[in-house]
Design a protein around this motif. Structure first.
Motif, PDB file in Angstrom:
ATOM      1  N   THR A 288     -52.172 -32.581 -16.056  1.00 22.67           N
ATOM      2  CA  THR A 288     -51.653 -32.650 -14.694  1.00 22.67           C
ATOM      3  C   THR A 288     -50.653 -31.509 -14.494  1.00 22.67           C
ATOM      4  O   THR A 288     -50.190 -30.890 -15.455  1.00 22.67           O
ATOM      5  N   THR A 289     -50.346 -31.228 -13.234  1.00 25.72           N
ATOM      6  CA  THR A 289     -49.405 -30.159 -12.914  1.00 25.72           C
ATOM      7  C   THR A 289     -48.486 -30.649 -11.794  1.00 25.72           C
ATOM      8  O   THR A 289     -48.753 -31.694 -11.187  1.00 25.72           O
ATOM      9  N   PRO A 290     -47.436 -29.909 -11.492  1.00 27.55           N
ATOM     10  CA  PRO A 290     -46.556 -30.310 -10.384  1.00 27.55           C
ATOM     11  C   PRO A 290     -47.193 -30.086  -9.014  1.00 27.55           C
ATOM     12  O   PRO A 290     -46.602 -30.455  -7.995  1.00 27.55           O
TER      13      PRO A 290
ATOM     14  N   GLU B 223     -48.378 -20.502  -3.763  1.00 26.59           N
ATOM     15  CA  GLU B 223     -47.385 -21.378  -4.395  1.00 26.59           C
ATOM     16  C   GLU B 223     -47.641 -21.539  -5.888  1.00 26.59           C
ATOM     17  O   GLU B 223     -46.698 -21.516  -6.686  1.00 26.59           O
ATOM     18  N   VAL B 224     -48.899 -21.686  -6.286  1.00 24.82           N
ATOM     19  CA  VAL B 224     -49.154 -21.939  -7.708  1.00 24.82           C
ATOM     20  C   VAL B 224     -48.962 -20.692  -8.555  1.00 24.82           C
ATOM     21  O   VAL B 224     -48.697 -20.790  -9.768  1.00 24.82           O
ATOM     22  N   VAL B 225     -49.069 -19.500  -7.945  1.00 23.49           N
ATOM     23  CA  VAL B 225     -48.909 -18.275  -8.722  1.00 23.49           C
ATOM     24  C   VAL B 225     -47.480 -17.739  -8.667  1.00 23.49           C
ATOM     25  O   VAL B 225     -47.144 -16.778  -9.374  1.00 23.49           O
ATOM     26  N   GLU B 226     -46.645 -18.360  -7.868  1.00 25.95           N
ATOM     27  CA  GLU B 226     -45.261 -17.881  -7.737  1.00 25.95           C
ATOM     28  C   GLU B 226     -44.560 -17.883  -9.096  1.00 25.95           C
ATOM     29  O   GLU B 226     -44.596 -18.854  -9.843  1.00 25.95           O
ATOM     30  N   GLY B 227     -43.915 -16.769  -9.412  1.00 25.29           N
ATOM     31  CA  GLY B 227     -43.178 -16.654 -10.662  1.00 25.29           C
ATOM     32  C   GLY B 227     -44.020 -16.227 -11.854  1.00 25.29           C
ATOM     33  O   GLY B 227     -43.488 -16.025 -12.946  1.00 25.29           O
ATOM     34  N   ILE B 228     -45.316 -16.077 -11.675  1.00 21.25           N
ATOM     35  CA  ILE B 228     -46.197 -15.654 -12.762  1.00 21.25           C
ATOM     36  C   ILE B 228     -46.420 -14.148 -12.676  1.00 21.25           C
ATOM     37  O   ILE B 228     -46.680 -13.607 -11.603  1.00 21.25           O
ATOM     38  N   ASP B 229     -46.307 -13.461 -13.816  1.00 21.29           N
ATOM     39  CA  ASP B 229     -46.451 -12.010 -13.867  1.00 21.29           C
ATOM     40  C   ASP B 229     -47.783 -11.663 -14.532  1.00 21.29           C
ATOM     41  O   ASP B 229     -47.985 -11.937 -15.719  1.00 21.29           O
ATOM     42  N   LEU B 230     -48.697 -11.081 -13.765  1.00 24.96           N
ATOM     43  CA  LEU B 230     -50.006 -10.685 -14.292  1.00 24.96           C
ATOM     44  C   LEU B 230     -50.119  -9.171 -14.454  1.00 24.96           C
ATOM     45  O   LEU B 230     -51.223  -8.641 -14.582  1.00 24.96           O
ATOM     46  N   THR B 231     -48.998  -8.501 -14.492  1.00 23.10           N
ATOM     47  CA  THR B 231     -49.009  -7.050 -14.665  1.00 23.10           C
ATOM     48  C   THR B 231     -49.755  -6.676 -15.942  1.00 23.10           C
ATOM     49  O   THR B 231     -49.521  -7.257 -17.001  1.00 23.10           O
ATOM     50  N   GLY B 232     -50.678  -5.725 -15.813  1.00 20.74           N
ATOM     51  CA  GLY B 232     -51.442  -5.280 -16.967  1.00 20.74           C
ATOM     52  C   GLY B 232     -52.703  -6.082 -17.226  1.00 20.74           C
ATOM     53  O   GLY B 232     -53.500  -5.725 -18.095  1.00 20.74           O
TER      54      GLY B 232
ATOM     55  N   VAL C 136     -55.744 -22.686 -12.471  1.00 20.93           N
ATOM     56  CA  VAL C 136     -56.437 -22.765 -13.762  1.00 20.93           C
ATOM     57  C   VAL C 136     -56.533 -21.391 -14.422  1.00 20.93           C
ATOM     58  O   VAL C 136     -56.517 -21.284 -15.650  1.00 20.93           O
ATOM     59  N   ALA C 137     -56.575 -20.350 -13.614  1.00 20.74           N
ATOM     60  CA  ALA C 137     -56.650 -18.995 -14.164  1.00 20.74           C
ATOM     61  C   ALA C 137     -55.330 -18.483 -14.698  1.00 20.74           C
ATOM     62  O   ALA C 137     -55.320 -17.591 -15.561  1.00 20.74           O
ATOM     63  N   THR C 138     -54.203 -19.030 -14.227  1.00 23.82           N
ATOM     64  CA  THR C 138     -52.920 -18.365 -14.498  1.00 23.82           C
ATOM     65  C   THR C 138     -51.829 -19.214 -15.134  1.00 23.82           C
ATOM     66  O   THR C 138     -50.914 -18.661 -15.744  1.00 23.82           O
ATOM     67  N   ARG C 139     -51.861 -20.527 -14.977  1.00 28.09           N
ATOM     68  CA  ARG C 139     -50.702 -21.312 -15.418  1.00 28.09           C
ATOM     69  C   ARG C 139     -50.559 -21.293 -16.937  1.00 28.09           C
ATOM     70  O   ARG C 139     -51.493 -21.615 -17.675  1.00 28.09           O
ATOM     71  N   PRO C 140     -49.387 -20.922 -17.458  1.00 26.46           N
ATOM     72  CA  PRO C 140     -49.177 -20.873 -18.906  1.00 26.46           C
ATOM     73  C   PRO C 140     -49.432 -22.212 -19.600  1.00 26.46           C
ATOM     74  O   PRO C 140     -49.891 -22.245 -20.749  1.00 26.46           O
ATOM     75  N   ALA C 141     -49.154 -23.309 -18.923  1.00 28.74           N
ATOM     76  CA  ALA C 141     -49.313 -24.629 -19.539  1.00 28.74           C
ATOM     77  C   ALA C 141     -50.768 -24.951 -19.870  1.00 28.74           C
ATOM     78  O   ALA C 141     -51.039 -25.855 -20.663  1.00 28.74           O
ATOM     79  N   LEU C 142     -51.704 -24.211 -19.274  1.00 27.57           N
ATOM     80  CA  LEU C 142     -53.122 -24.465 -19.519  1.00 27.57           C
ATOM     81  C   LEU C 142     -53.706 -23.504 -20.547  1.00 27.57           C
ATOM     82  O   LEU C 142     -54.925 -23.451 -20.726  1.00 27.57           O
ATOM     83  N   GLU C 143     -52.864 -22.774 -21.244  1.00 30.15           N
ATOM     84  CA  GLU C 143     -53.332 -21.861 -22.278  1.00 30.15           C
ATOM     85  C   GLU C 143     -54.153 -22.625 -23.325  1.00 30.15           C
ATOM     86  O   GLU C 143     -53.694 -23.622 -23.887  1.00 30.15           O
TER      87      GLU C 143
ATOM     88  N   TYR D  72     -62.832 -30.088 -16.028  1.00 26.88           N
ATOM     89  CA  TYR D  72     -63.152 -30.034 -14.596  1.00 26.88           C
ATOM     90  C   TYR D  72     -61.860 -30.350 -13.849  1.00 26.88           C
ATOM     91  O   TYR D  72     -61.240 -31.402 -14.070  1.00 26.88           O
ATOM     92  N   PHE D  73     -61.447 -29.431 -12.978  1.00 27.65           N
ATOM     93  CA  PHE D  73     -60.195 -29.585 -12.240  1.00 27.65           C
ATOM     94  C   PHE D  73     -60.472 -29.714 -10.744  1.00 27.65           C
ATOM     95  O   PHE D  73     -61.410 -29.111 -10.212  1.00 27.65           O
ATOM     96  N   GLU D  74     -59.631 -30.482 -10.065  1.00 29.16           N
ATOM     97  CA  GLU D  74     -59.644 -30.568  -8.610  1.00 29.16           C
ATOM     98  C   GLU D  74     -58.230 -30.873  -8.143  1.00 29.16           C
ATOM     99  O   GLU D  74     -57.433 -31.478  -8.872  1.00 29.16           O
ATOM    100  N   ASP D  75     -57.892 -30.422  -6.945  1.00 30.44           N
ATOM    101  CA  ASP D  75     -56.574 -30.695  -6.356  1.00 30.44           C
ATOM    102  C   ASP D  75     -55.429 -30.343  -7.300  1.00 30.44           C
ATOM    103  O   ASP D  75     -54.444 -31.071  -7.433  1.00 30.44           O
ATOM    104  N   CYS D  76     -55.593 -29.225  -8.016  1.00 31.93           N
ATOM    105  CA  CYS D  76     -54.547 -28.669  -8.893  1.00 31.93           C
ATOM    106  C   CYS D  76     -54.228 -29.526 -10.111  1.00 31.93           C
ATOM    107  O   CYS D  76     -53.118 -29.473 -10.643  1.00 31.93           O
TER     108      CYS D  76
END
Length: 318
Positions: free
Chosen positions: A10-12, A21-30, A260-267, A273-277
């Motif tokens: 689960t996520t917040p 909102e879900v990508v806020e604060g995530i750095d994908l540089t590089g 699902v592509a970016t959150r560190p907690a899902l490493e 199967y994900f829905e509604d974050c």
């Protein structure tokens, strides 16, 4: 040894959260990303969110002119000039092969976003049913072809878009392409989206050792995209008035893919199967949404993988 039930993730965030909102604060540089169907619908907002976090994003699209306009708009709103465009027609295996040949270097994020829904009975030149050929086989060929690039990235993620429609039907291995049974556009769409989820199950099993995680995502119901162009007005009215759907904006529809592509907690979390974050609950009778057992069946996933390789005449390991 007692087998334990995997932790449900689960996520917040919620169904109302947006991609921004879900990508806020995530750095994908590089990091480098490919978004199929990135010139329209939720593909645009998926690409925009990734670009806003600093990723180099390639829009893989059928219409390059539309892609160039979208890329320019994303650059204008994010300040990220590393938004590129490449031609890709998922229903044309020569186009998929050309895209793979044209890719150079590692690939961190592959978002299998493009798709078609409930088309009339149409077939590729090979005779494959169009929805299965586009939604599953095209993305299967793309992902397996890009496997070396994903492995080279070290901790790549693949996100494949599925649908609540998968609840209707599994994969009919005895007649995938409706050669013996009457064509039903809804059943064909359901089958293709079950296949999308099964791909995530088997791809993750095979590729986790390469540092690649693969998941399926249901974006939710969004009326503002071209995906529903083959639906009759009656069907659309029925969905709006009594289908049980809570419709999302395009920005909300892109949120689960981006999460699902970016959150560190899902490493390292894959084959889900994900829905509604958040990770979906197992579907039960009378429940709206969730994931059907047939869409996560490891035996069906392994069988589909082999059938897909045989259909595409692939002879390279993947």
């Amino acid at each position: 040894m007692t087998e334990t039930t995997p932790t449900r993730h689960t996520t917040p965030f919620t169904a109302e959260s947006t991609a921004a909102e879900v990508v806020e604060g995530i750095d994908l540089t590089g990091r480098r990303a490919v978004v199929t169907g990135g010139a329209s619908g939720i593909g645009v907002e998926t690409a925009r969110a990734l670009a806003s976090a600093g990723a180099e994003v390639t829009l893989a699209v059928r219409d390059k002119a539309a892609g160039e306009r979208t890329a320019a708009a994303i650059t204008a709103t994010t300040g990220n000039a590393a938004v590129r465009v490449a031609h890709l027609d998922l229903a044309d295996q020569a186009s998929v092969a050309a895209f793979v040949r044209g890719w150079s270097g590692p690939l961190d994020l592959l978002i299998n976003n493009a798709g078609v829904m409930m088309t009339p009975e149409l077939r590729t030149p090979e005779g494959w049913e169009l929805q299965f050929a586009t939604n599953h086989l095209g993305h299967f060929a793309l992902a397996t072809g890009l496997h070396p690039a994903l492995a080279a990235a070290g901790r790549a993620r693949v996100v494949s878009l599925t649908s609540i429609a998968h609840l209707r039907d599994g994969v009919h291995f005895d007649d995938i392409h409706f050669r013996g049974r009457a064509y039903d556009p809804a059943a064909a769409y359901a089958q293709s989206k079950t296949a999308t989820s099964l791909f995530a199950v088997e791809a993750h099993r095979r590729w986790a050792a390469d540092g690649i995680t693969v998941n399926a995502v249901h974006p939710g119901a969004i009326l503002e995209t071209s995906l529903s162009r083959h639906l009759s007005q009656e069907a659309l009215d029925r969905a709006v008035s009594g289908g049980g759907y809570t419709f999302k904006s395009i920005e909300q529809g892109a949120a689960t893919s981006v999460l699902v592509a970016t959150r560190p907690a899902l490493e390292g979390v894959g084959g889900r199967y994900f829905e509604d974050c958040g990770e979906a609950l197992a579907h039960t009778e009378g429940m709206f949404g969730g994931v059907a057992a047939h869409a996560l069946d490891p035996d069906a996933a392994a069988r589909l993988w082999q059938v897909s390789r045989d259909t595409l005449s692939l002879d390279t390991p993947a």
